[in-house]
Design a protein around this motif. Structure first.
Motif, PDB file in Angstrom:
ATOM      1  N   VAL A 160       1.111  -1.042   0.285  1.00 13.60           N
ATOM      2  CA  VAL A 160       0.119  -0.305  -0.020  1.00 13.60           C
ATOM      3  C   VAL A 160       0.506   1.294   0.105  1.00 13.60           C
ATOM      4  O   VAL A 160       0.396   2.421  -0.632  1.00 13.60           O
ATOM      5  CB  VAL A 160      -0.968   0.289   1.163  1.00 13.60           C
ATOM      6  N   LEU A 161       1.921   0.853   1.112  1.00 12.58           N
ATOM      7  CA  LEU A 161       2.711   2.416   0.859  1.00 12.58           C
ATOM      8  C   LEU A 161       3.422   2.442  -0.573  1.00 12.58           C
ATOM      9  O   LEU A 161       3.803   3.349  -1.033  1.00 12.58           O
ATOM     10  CB  LEU A 161       4.130   2.003   1.666  1.00 12.58           C
ATOM     11  N   LYS A 162       3.747   1.504  -1.248  1.00  7.21           N
ATOM     12  CA  LYS A 162       4.944   2.163  -2.519  1.00  7.21           C
ATOM     13  C   LYS A 162       2.965   2.224  -3.706  1.00  7.21           C
ATOM     14  O   LYS A 162       4.180   3.299  -4.301  1.00  7.21           O
ATOM     15  CB  LYS A 162       4.767   0.305  -3.445  1.00  7.21           C
ATOM     16  N   PHE A 163       2.073   2.144  -3.536  1.00  6.01           N
ATOM     17  CA  PHE A 163       1.421   2.951  -4.664  1.00  6.01           C
ATOM     18  C   PHE A 163       0.788   4.105  -3.701  1.00  6.01           C
ATOM     19  O   PHE A 163       0.362   5.168  -4.551  1.00  6.01           O
ATOM     20  CB  PHE A 163       0.139   2.222  -4.181  1.00  6.01           C
ATOM     21  N   VAL A 197       1.355   7.909  -6.059  1.00 10.37           N
ATOM     22  CA  VAL A 197       0.185   9.185  -5.577  1.00 10.37           C
ATOM     23  C   VAL A 197       0.287  10.612  -4.824  1.00 10.37           C
ATOM     24  O   VAL A 197       0.238  11.091  -5.590  1.00 10.37           O
ATOM     25  CB  VAL A 197      -1.106   8.839  -5.272  1.00 10.37           C
ATOM     26  N   LEU A 198       1.664  10.487  -4.349  1.00  9.75           N
ATOM     27  CA  LEU A 198       1.796  11.565  -3.412  1.00  9.75           C
ATOM     28  C   LEU A 198       3.070  12.029  -4.758  1.00  9.75           C
ATOM     29  O   LEU A 198       2.883  13.783  -4.566  1.00  9.75           O
ATOM     30  CB  LEU A 198       2.495  11.051  -2.503  1.00  9.75           C
ATOM     31  N   VAL A 199       3.992  11.469  -4.869  1.00 16.00           N
ATOM     32  CA  VAL A 199       4.923  11.718  -6.092  1.00 16.00           C
ATOM     33  C   VAL A 199       4.203  13.386  -6.939  1.00 16.00           C
ATOM     34  O   VAL A 199       4.518  14.002  -7.674  1.00 16.00           O
ATOM     35  CB  VAL A 199       6.016  11.303  -6.677  1.00 16.00           C
ATOM     36  N   GLY A 200       2.810  12.538  -7.833  1.00 17.62           N
ATOM     37  CA  GLY A 200       2.310  12.524  -8.901  1.00 17.62           C
ATOM     38  C   GLY A 200       1.752  13.994  -8.133  1.00 17.62           C
ATOM     39  O   GLY A 200       1.475  15.307  -9.126  1.00 17.62           O
ATOM     40  N   ALA A 210      13.981  10.257  -1.614  1.00 18.07           N
ATOM     41  CA  ALA A 210      13.666   9.614  -0.402  1.00 18.07           C
ATOM     42  C   ALA A 210      13.248   7.994  -0.639  1.00 18.07           C
ATOM     43  O   ALA A 210      13.394   7.276  -0.512  1.00 18.07           O
ATOM     44  CB  ALA A 210      13.047  10.286   0.370  1.00 18.07           C
ATOM     45  N   ALA A 211      11.926   7.920  -1.930  1.00 18.90           N
ATOM     46  CA  ALA A 211      11.190   7.342  -2.198  1.00 18.90           C
ATOM     47  C   ALA A 211      11.946   6.345  -2.924  1.00 18.90           C
ATOM     48  O   ALA A 211      11.391   5.079  -3.363  1.00 18.90           O
ATOM     49  CB  ALA A 211       9.824   7.838  -2.314  1.00 18.90           C
ATOM     50  N   TRP A 212      12.420   7.316  -4.333  1.00 20.73           N
ATOM     51  CA  TRP A 212      12.734   6.396  -5.458  1.00 20.73           C
ATOM     52  C   TRP A 212      14.003   6.483  -5.607  1.00 20.73           C
ATOM     53  O   TRP A 212      14.715   7.360  -6.630  1.00 20.73           O
ATOM     54  CB  TRP A 212      11.780   6.771  -6.370  1.00 20.73           C
ATOM     55  N   PRO A 213      15.043   5.991  -4.836  1.00 22.65           N
ATOM     56  CA  PRO A 213      16.163   6.026  -5.466  1.00 22.65           C
ATOM     57  C   PRO A 213      17.021   5.448  -6.249  1.00 22.65           C
ATOM     58  O   PRO A 213      17.913   6.314  -6.850  1.00 22.65           O
ATOM     59  CB  PRO A 213      16.959   5.736  -3.535  1.00 22.65           C
ATOM     60  N   LEU A 217       9.863   4.493   4.248  1.00 22.98           N
ATOM     61  CA  LEU A 217       8.251   5.049   3.375  1.00 22.98           C
ATOM     62  C   LEU A 217       7.690   5.469   4.576  1.00 22.98           C
ATOM     63  O   LEU A 217       6.512   6.267   4.242  1.00 22.98           O
ATOM     64  CB  LEU A 217       7.873   4.044   1.733  1.00 22.98           C
ATOM     65  N   THR A 218       7.428   4.363   5.142  1.00 27.71           N
ATOM     66  CA  THR A 218       6.632   5.039   6.419  1.00 27.71           C
ATOM     67  C   THR A 218       6.676   5.854   6.965  1.00 27.71           C
ATOM     68  O   THR A 218       5.811   7.668   7.161  1.00 27.71           O
ATOM     69  CB  THR A 218       6.925   4.040   7.599  1.00 27.71           C
ATOM     70  N   VAL A 219       8.083   6.511   7.462  1.00 30.16           N
ATOM     71  CA  VAL A 219       8.984   7.676   7.977  1.00 30.16           C
ATOM     72  C   VAL A 219       8.471   8.942   7.578  1.00 30.16           C
ATOM     73  O   VAL A 219       7.736  10.448   7.668  1.00 30.16           O
ATOM     74  CB  VAL A 219      10.525   8.103   8.636  1.00 30.16           C
ATOM     75  N   MET A 220       8.923   8.652   5.892  1.00 34.64           N
ATOM     76  CA  MET A 220       8.679   9.700   4.784  1.00 34.64           C
ATOM     77  C   MET A 220       6.633  10.271   4.668  1.00 34.64           C
ATOM     78  O   MET A 220       6.592  11.089   4.760  1.00 34.64           O
ATOM     79  CB  MET A 220       9.202   9.407   3.172  1.00 34.64           C
TER      80      MET A 220
END
Length: 380
Positions: A7-10, A14-17, A74-77, A338-341
């Motif tokens: 779920v976090l990956k998805f 969305v957040l980056v979008g 941070a999310a997609w290094p 991903l959780t912290v971010m």
């Protein structure tokens, strides 16, 4: 609360979008204003009017771009490392062009000399038009696949060149990007300026809007008929530890249409793009620029989401080694990161929205030539 890794990956896709949409709607508008500056402003006073419509906002709006870049890091290094290697010179070109904006805004008014100010006006044009074009070209290349591969240690190797990025489809995508931001900015100037600038902006809304609609339609047709897409044929569980080399990817004709065929409701995205642009033109011509700005924002959102939905789950496909393609499920950071971010984003993204809304609310008025000439001490 600990969210599921899948779920976090998805959520981060969305957040980056959302961050990119926020950037396009706010700072993209500022870029469009810079692009229009030498053409809609026929005198120094008129150009100062145009600059003062975005002067109080442009630096705050850049927070969206900075936040989006930080989120990718941070999310997609792997995406960050690969993109900034493959698009290195293109990113430098955009960055150097962006340098003209803060310097131009601050230095333009320092000397009351026509040649000095004209030079900075064209600098602001470069700072607006070049990044808008480059960002669109970059996305056009993503839709075609980028020539890179990963070794066994997941180190990216880019095998293309700078001029290879300037292919016909990517240039068309760049024109879509530039056109939509120019139209968006023209609606803004129609709303925030008096005559004669508002009248010129009104005519520009129609020209840029019709151009963007035509370019967006042509890009969609070209993508459908002339460019093969990417499709994941096998991969581990979606919540598995990320490793891009553990999946299998195929290049398949019409693959970029798969999500639209599987989930017909996603067809609302391109419809939003076309309807938003068309409605913005209609409202602008009827002197309803306030609603027109909302419509153009929806049009910009529709165009961006259309491309994102077509590519999902791909973020950065590889044209030379499809299995090295980076997707939502395997290009991400660890579960903990991903959780912290995620919780950081839940705090700071609303703060950015609140700050942006507050600044626009407090400074919402028309800027006129008479006001500029009467208050020569204004900053821009």
């Amino acid at each position: 609360m600990i969210l599921d890794y899948e779920v976090l990956k998805f959520i981060w896709w969305v957040l980056v979008g959302v961050l990119f949409i926020g950037f396009a709607v706010t700072d993209g508008m500022d870029m469009g204003v810079g692009t229009l500056l030498p053409f809609l402003g026929k005198s120094d006073s008129e150009r100062r009017v145009i600059i003062n419509t975005v002067g109080p906002h442009w630096d705050g709006n850049q927070v969206w771009l900075i936040t989006a870049a930080g989120a990718i890091f941070a999310a997609w290094p792997l995406v960050y490392a690969t993109a900034f290697s493959g698009f290195y010179f293109a990113m430098l070109l955009a960055l150097f062009a962006l340098f003209f904006r803060p310097v131009g805004f601050d230095y333009r008014s320092k000397i009351d000399n026509r040649h000095w100010r004209n030079a900075w006006d064209w600098g602001l044009f470069i700072g607006g038009a070049v990044p808008a074009l480059v960002f669109g070209i970059a996305f056009g290349n993503l839709l075609q696949g980028v020539p890179f591969h990963l070794d066994n240690l997941l180190r990216p190797y880019y095998t293309g060149g700078f001029f290879g990025l300037l292919n016909p489809f990517a240039l068309l995508a760049g024109l879509v990007s530039l056109g939509m931001l120019v139209m968006h900015a023209a609606v803004w100037l129609q709303l925030r300026t008096g005559e004669p600038i508002a009248g010129r902006a009104k005519r520009m809304v129609k020209r840029a809007g019709l151009f963007t609609i035509a370019a967006f339609a042509l890009a969609g047709l070209w993508l459908t008929l002339g460019i093969d897409g990417y499709q994941v044929s096998a991969m581990p569980a979606l919540d598995a530890t990320p490793n891009p080399l553990t999946k299998q990817v195929e290049i398949v004709p019409y693959a970029w249409l798969t999500n639209y065929a599987t989930h017909p409701w996603t067809l609302l995205f391109p419809l939003l793009g076309f309807a938003g642009l068309g409605l913005a033109i209609l409202l602008s011509q009827r002197d309803r620029a306030g609603l027109g700005l909302v419509a153009s924002s929806l049009g910009v959102t529709g165009i961006i989401v259309t491309a994102g939905a077509a590519m999902f789950p791909f973020i950065m496909p590889s044209s030379t080694d499809p299995n090295s393609s980076l997707i939502v499920w395997d290009a991400v950071s660890s579960h903990l990161t991903l959780t912290v971010m995620f919780w950081a984003a839940m705090i700071f993204v609303p703060l950015i929205l609140m700050y942006t809304t507050w600044t626009y609310t407090k400074m919402w008025r028309r800027v006129t030539v008479e006001e500029i000439e009467a208050q020569d001490h204004l900053a821009y």
